[in-house]
Design an enzyme around this catalytic site. Structure first.
Site, short mmCIF file in Angstrom:
data_model
loop_
_atom_site.label_atom_id
_atom_site.label_comp_id
_atom_site.label_asym_id
_atom_site.label_seq_id
_atom_site.Cartn_x
_atom_site.Cartn_y
_atom_site.Cartn_z
N GLY A 265 0.80 -1.22 0.00
CA GLY A 265 0.00 0.00 0.00
C GLY A 265 0.84 1.27 0.00
O GLY A 265 0.63 2.16 -0.83
N GLU A 268 6.44 4.24 4.96
CA GLU A 268 6.60 5.40 5.84
C GLU A 268 7.99 6.00 5.90
O GLU A 268 8.36 6.60 6.92
CB GLU A 268 6.18 4.98 7.25
CG GLU A 268 7.13 3.99 7.97
CD GLU A 268 6.75 2.52 7.85
OE1 GLU A 268 6.07 2.15 6.88
OE2 GLU A 268 7.15 1.74 8.74
N HIS A 301 -2.05 6.22 8.42
CA HIS A 301 -1.18 5.13 8.91
C HIS A 301 0.29 5.50 8.70
O HIS A 301 1.09 5.43 9.63
CB HIS A 301 -1.54 3.84 8.17
CG HIS A 301 -0.73 2.65 8.58
ND1 HIS A 301 -1.16 1.75 9.51
CD2 HIS A 301 0.51 2.23 8.20
CE1 HIS A 301 -0.24 0.82 9.67
NE2 HIS A 301 0.79 1.09 8.89
N GLU A 302 0.64 5.89 7.50
CA GLU A 302 2.05 6.19 7.22
C GLU A 302 2.49 7.41 8.00
O GLU A 302 3.61 7.46 8.52
CB GLU A 302 2.30 6.38 5.72
CG GLU A 302 1.82 5.25 4.81
CD GLU A 302 2.24 3.86 5.24
OE1 GLU A 302 3.30 3.73 5.90
OE2 GLU A 302 1.51 2.89 4.96
N1 B3K Z 1 5.85 -0.62 6.62
C1 B3K Z 1 5.33 -0.80 5.27
C2 B3K Z 1 5.31 -2.21 4.85
C3 B3K Z 1 6.58 -2.70 4.28
C4 B3K Z 1 6.40 -4.07 3.71
C5 B3K Z 1 7.69 -4.72 3.36
N2 B3K Z 1 7.50 -5.99 2.71
C6 B3K Z 1 3.96 -0.24 5.14
C7 B3K Z 1 3.22 -0.03 6.39
O1 B3K Z 1 2.88 -0.93 7.11
O2 B3K Z 1 2.97 1.10 6.69
ZN ZN Z 2 2.57 0.21 8.81
#
Ligand code: B3K
Ligand code: ZN
Length: 885
Positions: A265, A268, A301-302
């Protein structure tokens, strides 16, 4: 790709790094075919380790030069193999100069530095930084970064990285540069760069403290009419985090960049969030209400990660839920607050629990089941799961349920006070919660260490003479891989008691010490079985248990159909009103599945009490349409399947369809009225109230189209023709696609022509057909030959392949096994392009052992075929190996 046997990494083997990195300076000469990266690191020995070797990781990068403290290191000075570069007996203080060469245009994994539509992007979480340079690429190594980007000025006019822009200018040879500096220490997984031809919408925003910050949303040319919603969502998120948690944006500039090729999606990265276009671009022409809501929650979220993830990060990847569970909880609460109303909050809760039941409960009961804090992994990217994210969020929510909102806030404050700027563990979070509230939360650790969904059984007894009502709660949890026995969890069970009028009784819990009456009590179940006694209960109540879904458990409770209908009509807890309806439907559907399995007919006609209850919900004008929509949606085929020991997907499908038709038939007039009453004429607005109306209206349409008659076809066709927004258009098109309406083919063709230029809408077009009951394997193969289809773009692959394999059970589980053969082919094809995306698709057959024997054999054969494929990535290998184990 590797041929060696993949290694399992264990949590118990954690050891601090021998060296810590203080500063990182990087210079990139960006070129799609060959990018050179010069990195200068200053390191010093870590007092917490007695190791003497500098350990760097590299994955598929070519080492051009390596210098230590000014001297070139020859092959005698270090060892390089299996992705590890080790410099033995290094001095106390080390400066490393590392030059690497990489090939972004050939990078189809979309990890590290890659090219999408001619522009450069990075993705480093979890272990992508090592695809750029050699580095101690682990989250407990936090350092300050300074990054110089150099590239052709015409092709790449925009050069972005984390933090602040220090300097930019021309290099004279048609190239230019930009120098970025991030003032905060960060782990390498938060590194990012973007270079290319992009445009931005920008606004300034004044923080509560009075400081001004610059906000930017970067997109490709032609998309500036689709950025306002993301920008608004960002501003709302900034405000919310200040108000709810006292957390301020710590940078002067915050950027969001949209990219069309992205594995998940969004990401961050510090100050430079990179997003899948799906979670940025929106206007009424291309985006649905669900898209608008999705953008709002992913932007939030981010953004929230800036504190929960970036300022305080994870010690190691086993602690992933420390940032993900917490941040999902935060974005859930944010979205609920954005709706603002009580019923809106309840609807949001229902939505989140639906995701949990649809995806996490099956995961927790399958071969990939793992604790919220896993004990081992082969490929960490396989552990960005619904367990780590959504169950992790439930675990965080339980702290709030146990400690209250203020207590939870105290815990958060202490967590930041103790750990800001550090890489920590889930235990550190739990201890902050416990210490800030003077509570012992040691048993609560089991939520992090034990996998599986606990089952809570409820038994009740009413003593009229004593005016006492007793609730006995007993818990158990089925074995999961590697965990045969489970200890009792600490489970908050929120309970209310309804009187015969349907009103909440005042509650007096024996032994609670409080004389004050309340209407919902949080019972803390900590033993295998416990009895709780309520006093002054004047009449036999109907209990409402696990209000607001206070814990991620299965609840076994015996209600009569009449009690369920009563709760559905009266419970003050909207979640449990919805739940009662789901139970009522589930019970009826399971009985019918049994009948069908025994050779009978899926005759849903006799579902009297259910029809009455649904009719009452549909015609109750006091109810929020968004709530009505959820309450009138039957449990999904996946959720039904989880209730059965042996899954016959065709019987399940037949029953759910029969049920839908019978509800369409029995409530035809009511559906028509609801359809008319929930129109939203005038200019489109994605607000929750209008979205709720559209949701209910489109549900009414979907039910009416189950009748597959002229009137329903006309209704859908008219809605399609007159739609002024994507929600209505796609709602009508989905209805038509599931029908035998004469205009079906034409509408599908017209939709494509109208939106051919909009990649995200073309995704919807593929996805809708992939999930249509009329689409079989052959039709999916045909769609794959469409010129707009490509496996290389993850969104496109998901829109067709994943939608079919995961979202069209009756066709996917074709009796001849052709769906599984198709699945195996696609997993193998994707494996060669993008292991992460392939591994996600590989999860589709996780639950193969639950299916009836004939299908089970065919699924197993498909899994074996994948497992036997040469040059399988460790991502896919881990999934299929665990499935077959
Ligand atoms: N932290 C990222 C996800 C990264 C996935 C790596 N395979 C997005 C999120 O959870 O905000
Ligand atoms: Zn996350």
């Amino acid at each position: 790709m590797r041929t060696d046997t993949p290694q399992t990494i264990y949590r118990k083997d954690y050891a601090p790094p021998a060296y810590l990195v203080e500063t990182v300076e990087m210079g990139f000469d960006l070129d799609p075919d060959l990018t050179r990266v010069a990195t200068r690191l200053t390191l010093s020995r870590n007092p917490e380790s007695d190791g003497k070797s500098v350990v760097l990781y590299g994955d598929g990068v070519q080492l051009v030069q390596l210098r230590m403290n000014g001297r070139e290191l020859t092959r005698r000075g270090y060892a390089l193999g299996n992705g590890v570069l080790e410099i033995f007996n290094a001095p106390e203080q080390v400066t490393l100069e590392i030059e690497t060469a990489i090939h972004p245009a050939l990078n189809t994994s979309l990890m590290g530095l890659y090219v999408s539509n001619g522009n450069f992007f990075t993705q480093c979480e979890a272990e992508g930084f090592r695809k750029i340079t050699f580095f101690p690429d682990r989250p407990d190594v936090m350092a300050k970064y300074k990054v110089m980007l150099r590239a052709d000025k015409k092709k790449y006019p925009v050069l972005l990285s984390n933090g602040n822009l220090i300097e930019q200018g021309d290099l004279g040879d048609g190239r230019h540069y930009a120098l970025w500096e991030d003032p905060f220490k960060k782990p390498s997984y938060l590194f990012a760069l973007v270079a290319g031809s992009l445009v931005c919408q920008e606004e300034t925003c004044t923080l509560k403290s009075g400081r001004e910050v610059l906000l930017q949303v970067w997109v490709e040319e032609g998309n500036l009419d689709k950025t306002q919603h993301a920008m608004d969502s960002l501003k709302h998120s900034i405000r919310w985090d200040e108000e709810r948690y006292g957390l301020e944006l710590d940078l002067d500039r915050f950027m969001i960049v949209a990219v069309g090729d992205f594995n998940m999606g969004a990401m961050e990265n510090k100050g430079l969030n990179i997003f899948n276009t799906k979670y940025v671009l929106a206007n009424p022409r291309i985006a649905t209400d669900a898209d608008y809501a999705g953008i709002e929650s992913v932007v939030a979220h981010e953004y929230f990660h800036n504190w929960t993830g970036n300022r305080v990060t994870c010690r190691d990847w086993f602690q992933l839920s420390l940032k993900e569970g917490l941040t999902v909880f935060r974005d859930q609460e944010f979205s609920a607050d954005m709706i603002g109303t009580d019923s809106g909050r309840a609807v949001k809760r229902i939505e989140d629990v639906r995701v949990l039941r649809q995806a996490q409960f099956p995961e927790d009961a399958g071969p990939m089941a793992h604790p919220v804090r896993p004990d081992s992994y082969v490929e960490i990217n396989n552990f960005y799961t619904v367990t780590v994210y959504e169950k992790g969020a439930e675990v965080v929510r339980m702290y709030q349920t146990l400690l209250g909102r203020d207590g939870f806030r105290k815990g958060m404050d202490l967590y930041f006070e103790r750990h800001d700027g550090h890489a920590v563990t889930c235990d550190d979070f739990r201890l902050a919660m416990a210490d800030a509230n003077g509570r012992d939360l040691s048993q609560f650790e089991l939520w992090y260490s034990q996998a599986g969904t606990p089952r809570v059984k409820v038994e009740t007894a009413y003593d009229a003479g004593q005016e006492a009502f007793e609730i006995t709660l007993s818990q158990s949890c089925a074995p999961t891989p590697g965990q045969a026995e489970k200890k009792p969890f600490h489970i908050p069970v929120a309970v209310g008691l309804l009187d015969s009028q349907g009103l909440d009784m005042p509650l007096f819990l024996d032994g609670s010490g409080s004389a004050e009456a309340f209407t919902t009590a949080v019972l803390e179940l900590t033993e295998s079985s416990q009895t709780f006694r309520f006093k002054h209960v004047k009449e036999k109540p109907v209990p409402s248990v696990l209000r607001n879904f206070s814990a991620p458990v299965h609840l076994d409770i015996d209600y009569t159909e009449a009690e369920l209908a009563f709760l559905m009509a009266h419970d003050s807890d909207a979640f449990n009103r919805w739940e009662a309806g789901q139970r009522l439907a589930m019970r009826r559907m399971l009985a019918l599945v049994k009948t069908v399995r025994e050779g009978g007919q899926a005759d849903a006609g006799a579902a009297g009490p259910l029809h009455d209850a649904f009719r009452a919900t549909l015609t109750d004008s006091r109810l929020d349409p968004a709530f009505q929509e959820f309450a009138l949606t039957l449990p999904s085929e996946t959720v039904l399947a989880e209730q059965l020991d042996v899954v016959d997907p065709h019987a399940i499908h037949a029953v759910r369809q029969a049920m839908r038709r019978s509800l369409a038939q029995a409530l035809r007039g009511e559906w028509q009225i609801a359809y008319q009453a929930n129109r939203t004429p005038g200019e489109y607005s994605p607000d929750a109230e209008s979205a709720g109306k559209r949701g209910l209206k489109n549900l009414a349409l979907a039910y009416l189209v189950e009748l597959d008659d002229d009137a329903a076809h006309r209704l859908a066709q008219t809605q399609y023709d007159n739609a002024n927004n994507m929600t209505d258009r796609i709602g009508a098109l989905a209805a038509l696609a599931n029908s035998s309406a004469p205009g079906r083919e034409q509408a599908l063709a017209r939709f494509y022509e109208d939106f051919e230029q909009e990649a995200l809408v073309v995704d919807k077009w593929f996805s809708l057909q992939a999930m249509s009951r009329k689409t079989d394997v052959a039709a999916v193969r045909e769609l794959m030959r469409h010129p707009a289809f490509t496996l290389k773009n993850p969104n496109r692959a998901r829109s067709l392949i994943f939608s079919f394999c995961n979202g069209n059970p009756s066709q996917f589980h074709a009796a001849d096994g052709s769906g599984y053969e198709f699945w195996a082919e696609q997993v193998i094809a994707l494996n060669a392009i993008n292991p992460q995306v392939a591994a996600r698709l590989a999860r589709t057959l996780d639950r193969w052992r639950k299916y009836e024997p004939a299908l089970q054999q065919k699924m197993k054969a498909a899994l074996q075929k994948v497992a036997a494929t040469r040059s399988l990535s460790k991502d896919v290998l881990e999934v299929v190996t665990k499935s077959l184990a």
